[in-house]
Enzyme design. Structure first.
Site, short mmCIF file in Angstrom:
data_model
loop_
_atom_site.label_atom_id
_atom_site.label_comp_id
_atom_site.label_asym_id
_atom_site.label_seq_id
_atom_site.Cartn_x
_atom_site.Cartn_y
_atom_site.Cartn_z
N CYS A 130 0.85 -1.19 0.00
CA CYS A 130 0.00 0.00 0.00
C CYS A 130 0.88 1.25 0.00
O CYS A 130 1.70 1.42 0.91
CB CYS A 130 -0.93 0.05 1.20
SG CYS A 130 -1.95 1.55 1.18
N THR A 193 -1.09 -0.73 -6.81
CA THR A 193 -1.01 0.52 -7.57
C THR A 193 0.41 1.05 -7.65
O THR A 193 1.26 0.75 -6.81
CB THR A 193 -1.89 1.59 -6.90
OG1 THR A 193 -1.51 1.70 -5.53
CG2 THR A 193 -3.35 1.24 -7.01
N GLY A 217 -6.22 1.70 -12.91
CA GLY A 217 -6.95 1.91 -14.17
C GLY A 217 -6.12 1.49 -15.36
O GLY A 217 -4.97 1.07 -15.23
N THR A 266 -10.70 -1.15 -10.06
CA THR A 266 -11.20 0.16 -10.46
C THR A 266 -12.30 0.08 -11.51
O THR A 266 -13.19 0.93 -11.55
CB THR A 266 -10.01 1.01 -10.97
OG1 THR A 266 -9.02 1.05 -9.94
CG2 THR A 266 -10.41 2.43 -11.30
#
Lengths: 304, 251
Positions: A130, A193, A217, A266
């Site tokens: 994270c 991410t 994304g 996402t």
């Protein structure tokens, strides 16, 4: 011809290869228009032992073909999860893994002990990736020794499946992948991410209050496919591909690149029916090409 | 909650650069309440865009917007029959109930968005409605307002009261407000019990992403898309809620 959509991944038999990714599905209790039949499994929102408030707003910003988020792992803590959510999961017809977090190796271990054996908890996804917490998080995912230490701490405290979600912010993902495999992980999730930043040109400062955020994304998809592929080449345990999957074709890229299953995140924000659409699209592709199961899909996976 | 491919019905201008777009969404039209919103999927931007439902007309719902970015420009350019993906109704609205005899609606700029529905519900519950609408200048005022009494306010004094809508508003038993967050902070000072619709960035619109955090006076955050977007004015920690969003999102 019926296509067998089930997959075996990291100690679990799933009815389909598409899972809901952590942080994009809450605890599964308030997902609109959920089509359970298409859901292979779910990874719950990342949790710490104790409740966390999360970061101040703004927490998200849209970027070209994606978004940055810095939620900061807002969550109710282990006790509330056990009390409020696990009992519901126990009655569901797909497995729920808990995404676990800690600021120290000991905290990961303690959280695992607390959750192990709780009905409804089918396994663990260790979050060592994270980007949006000050302590812990991505630090553990950057260092093979720290990553292995966290994995070992969790492994020692449970016989349930242990998956490790890897960060892309490393120079060689294979090093981390091999370290957590050796430490007892049952599967890898690649990738979390990417760290990104976006600037507000009116205020002349970052758009996110946390300064940086995690980019998700389709903007990250080719990067994620490559990293998932590199991770899969490096280990013998299965890899779940994650990063920018919007359509069935995207999921199939990860599968052909060496992944056993995929996680979708996402995309659900944009299309609440994304998981069902992707599941059905994978099935249609297998049918069209005459494959009888997900496992039959050819893999491009030259071993290192 | 419904996910519909809604055909655009019509677009009309209500101020220079500000338009109302109506779309056919029967299930949403039948169930939406004042202050709730829809999350629209538009070609161009990546994420959906939240809009308060402005008005309901038969099987159609309306939203009001200004062209501030690619998404709004795309939506304003759509023609009758074009489809927009419409998710809603979302969030908790004003939750009006019978009791008060008068309601004062205070809107600033695009904060008109939830007010026509609020006016309709308030009047149906027997309230006398006073609508106070403010903008920077006369030309930026929304041309549509309704109520037993309508008061305009402009920052430059070019129409109606010279000053803010909050300063122009009379007291009422029930105060509803929507507009820039800095305006809502002023509402909270004058009427702590007012019900205000906040603006935030939004990701999913359905409660799972936690992107639309609203800081609370009592500590912690909740979600504009789920517990909100309407709050008791005194419940929000206005100092911690961004007052200027780089682009306007009215929900």
């Amino acid at each position: 011809m019926t296509v067998d959509m089930s997959v075996s991944v990291g100690g679990l038999r799933l009815r389909g290869p598409v899972l809901a990714a952590s942080g994009t599905f809450g605890y599964g209790t308030e997902v609109p228009l959920l089509e359970r039949r298409a859901l292979g499994g779910m990874v719950s929102k990342g949790i710490f032992l104790r409740p966390r408030a999360g970061t101040p707003p703004p927490r998200i910003v849209e970027t070209p073909s994606g978004m940055l988020n810095a939620i900061g792992l807002q969550g109710p803590g282990a006790d509330a999860l056990i009390r409020e959510y696990a009992p519901l999961w126990a009655s569901w017809d797909f497995p729920v893994l808990v995404n676990i977090n800690g600021e120290s190796v000991g905290e990961y271990g303690e959280l695992t002990s607390r959750l192990d054996g709780v009905p409804g908890v089918a396994g663990f996804e260790i979050n060592i990736s994270c980007p949006n917490v000050e302590q812990g998080g991505m630090y553990f995912g950057n260092d093979p020794h720290a990553a292995a230490a966290v994995t070992e701490a969790v492994r020692k405290r449970t016989r349930l499946p242990v998956w490790v979600k890897l960060t892309p912010m490393v120079s060689d993902i294979g090093v981390i992948a091999r370290a957590v495999e050796a430490a007892g992980a049952d599967a890898l999730c690649a990738v979390n991410t990417f760290v990104g930043m976006s600037i507000d040109l009116n205020a002349h400062q970052p758009r996110l209050s946390f300064r940086t955020g995690g980019l998700s994304g389709p903007a990250i998809r080719p990067l994620a496919v490559h990293l998932a592929h590199q991770a899969a080449r490096s280990v013998r345990i299965p890899v779940l591909g994650v990063g920018g999957i919007m359509r069935a074709e995207d999921a199939l890229e990860f599968l052909v690149a060496g992944c056993t299953a995929v996680q979708v995140g996402t995309a659900t924000f944009v299309n609440p029916r994304a998981i069902a659409d992707i599941h059905d699209g994978i099935k249609a592709h297998l049918e069209t090409h005459g494959f009888s199961s997900v496992a039959d899909l050819p893999r491009y996976l030259p071993r290192d | 909650m419904f996910l519909l491919n809604a055909p655009i019905v019509a677009t009309r201008e209500v101020a220079p650069g500000m338009a109302v777009v109506s779309m056919e969404a029967p299930e949403i039209a039948a169930s939406v309440r004042a202050g709730q919103f829809v999350n629209l999927g538009i070609a161009g931007p990546f994420l959906r865009r939240p809009f308060s439902v402005y008005r309901v007309d038969g099987e159609s719902i309306e939203v009001v917007l200004k062209a501030v970015g690619v998404g709004t420009a795309e939506l304003l350019g759509m023609r009758p029959g074009d489809l927009v993906s419409c998710l809603g109704p979302l969030g908790r609205g004003f939750d009006l109930e019978a009791g008060p005899r008068s309601a004062v609606l205070v809107s600033g700029g695009l904060g008109v968005a939830p007010m026509p529905l609020a006016a309709r519900e308030a009047r149906a519950l027997g309230m006398r409605v006073t609508w106070v609408h403010g903008a920077r200048s006369a030309r930026e005022l929304c041309s549509e307002a309704e109520g037993e009494e309508v008061i305009f306010a402009t920052d430059d004094g070019s129409r109606g009261f010279a000053g803010t809508a909050v300063a122009a508003a009379p007291d009422g038993e029930l105060v509803l407000a929507c507009g820039p967050n800095r305006m809502l902070a002023a509402v909270a000072e004058r009427w702590p019990e007012a019900r205000v619709a906040v603006e935030t960035y939004m990701g999913c619109g359905t409660g799972v992403c936690l992107g639309c955090a609203v800081p609370l006076k009592a500590g912690g955050y909740d979600r504009a898309c789920k517990e909100g977007p309407v709050y008791r004015a005194a419940a929000v920690d206005w100092a911690s809620l961004p007052s200027h969003l780089p682009y306007a999102v009215t929900a």
